[in-house]
Design an enzyme around this catalytic site. Structure first.
Site: not given
Ligand SMILES: *Cc1c(COP(=O)(O)O)cnc(C)c1O
Length: 360
Positions: A254, A35
């Site tokens: 800045y 994702k």
């Molecule tokens: C994002 C996500 C993961 C992965 O988690 P990590 O901590 O990056 O390994 C696993 N399961 C779900 C439901 C998620 O939303």
């Protein structure tokens, strides 16, 4: 390429991190979480590098369709299911798997007149209190889903709230809540994110769901990737575009919030918060200049940041500046900037070219 900023992505590192996940959870299948543009590493190239995964997890239909358009045939799980019933046609056409976490989704499936089969995971809330059904609701939800023509139950999914801290008792409580489902726990089971994959073998079950570790980043608050045998995939780098001599008392950048304590050389690097480097990184945050340690000074600007070059007489305009990655763990930068490495890699902006490298 004009501006020298770039994120190099080590494809071999992605593969070796996936193999480490396999060795660590040898009896589980792997749902590789890609994702958020593969945590900023580039959705399609990462999915290709991770082709040995058993399935991919994404946050929405758009990401799933990009994978399908790239020819990726593996199962794809929408980790939050669908948001609107209008998505169900695409879900079925492209064979996407759903996570169903709430009654409104179940009822939308029931009224949709599904054009084909759809595999559904039931999300259970074992203690995180974000998404999912309470364990006591499971039997009714399962019965309702099984009554819907086209719905095929894949199994049960739950997610840990505190697995990043191995001393937190909440994870064991969530494991116990899942185990207490007993014979009511139908289908396949999936509990573990990266932290649980590495830290809680009893959470491995049928499917593990690593995200962060595949990118070569430690999911724990108190360790670095190398402690787990992980290899960082992303190296964010740019070049020095100016070297200046400042006098004692000169205020830099800045707001003039950093003042030179003595006459000293400073360097300007072509990267800033417009590229995703955290604006809140304080003075003292480490960087590498041609592989040698240096420090940030002054406020991070949109396109530039300023470095203390005392002790780096060999630095030149054109010297390579590493913000994180090879030789400089992103976990350290996250701690300095008061955030987590997840946010840093996800925040790399679209104007930073991603360059994929493999030893072959
Ligand atoms: C994002 C996500 C993961 C992965 O988690 P990590 O901590 O990056 O390994 C696993 N399961 C779900 C439901 C998620 O939303």
């Amino acid at each position: 390429m004009t501006r020298p900023v770039r994120a190099r992505v080590d494809v071999d590192a992605l593969r070796s991190n996936l193999q480490l996940a396999r060795r660590t959870a040898p009896h589980s299948r792997i749902l590789a979480v890609v994702k958020a543009n593969a945590y900023g590493h580039g959705l399609v190239p990462v999915a290709r590098a991770l082709e040995a995964a058993d399935a991919f997890g994404v946050a929405g239909v758009e990401e799933a369709l990009l994978l399908r358009q790239a020819g990726i045939q593996k199962p794809i799980v929408l980790l939050e299911g669908f948001f609107h019933a209008a998505e169900l046609d695409e879900v079925i056409r492209h064979g996407l798997n759903l996570v169903v976490h709430a009654t409104h989704q179940v009822e939308a499936l029931a009224t949709a007149a599904l054009a084909g089969p759809v595999r559904v995971w039931i999300k259970l809330d074992t203690g995180m209190h974000r998404l999912g059904f309470a364990p006591a609701e499971l039997a009714a939800v399962q019965a309702r889903l099984q009554s819907i023509t086209g719905v095929e139950l894949a199994g049960l999914m739950t997610h840990f709230a505190c697995a990043d801290d191995r001393t937190d008792p909440a994870t064991q409580r969530q494991l116990d809540a899942f185990a207490a489902l007993g014979p009511g726990a139908v289908g396949e089971h999936s509990l573990a994110n990266s932290a649980a994959l590495l830290g809680w073998p009893e959470a491995h079950a049928d499917w593990v769901r690593p995200g962060l570790m595949l990118y070569g980043i430690s999911p724990f608050v108190d360790s670095l990737a190398a402690d787990h045998g992980l290899t960082p995939a992303m190296t964010l780098e740019t070049e020095l575009i100016a070297i200046r001599d400042c006098a004692a008392g000169d205020a830099v950048g800045y707001g003039g919030v950093w003042v030179c304590p003595e006459s000293m050389p400073i360097g300007v690097a072509a990267i800033g918060y417009g590229d995703g480097y955290p604006r809140h990184a304080p003075a003292g945050t480490p960087v590498l200049v041609d592989g040698r340690p240096a420090q940030l000074i002054g406020r991070v600007s949109m396109d530039m940041l300023i470095l203390d070059l005392r002790g780096l007489p060999e630095a030149r305009v054109g010297s390579r500046v590493t913000l994180w990655g090879e030789g400089l763990p992103v976990e350290r930068i996250a701690r300095q900037a008061g955030t987590i490495p997840y946010e840093l890699v996800c925040a790399v902006t679209a104007r930073v070219p991603l360059l994929y490298e493999s030893r072959g």
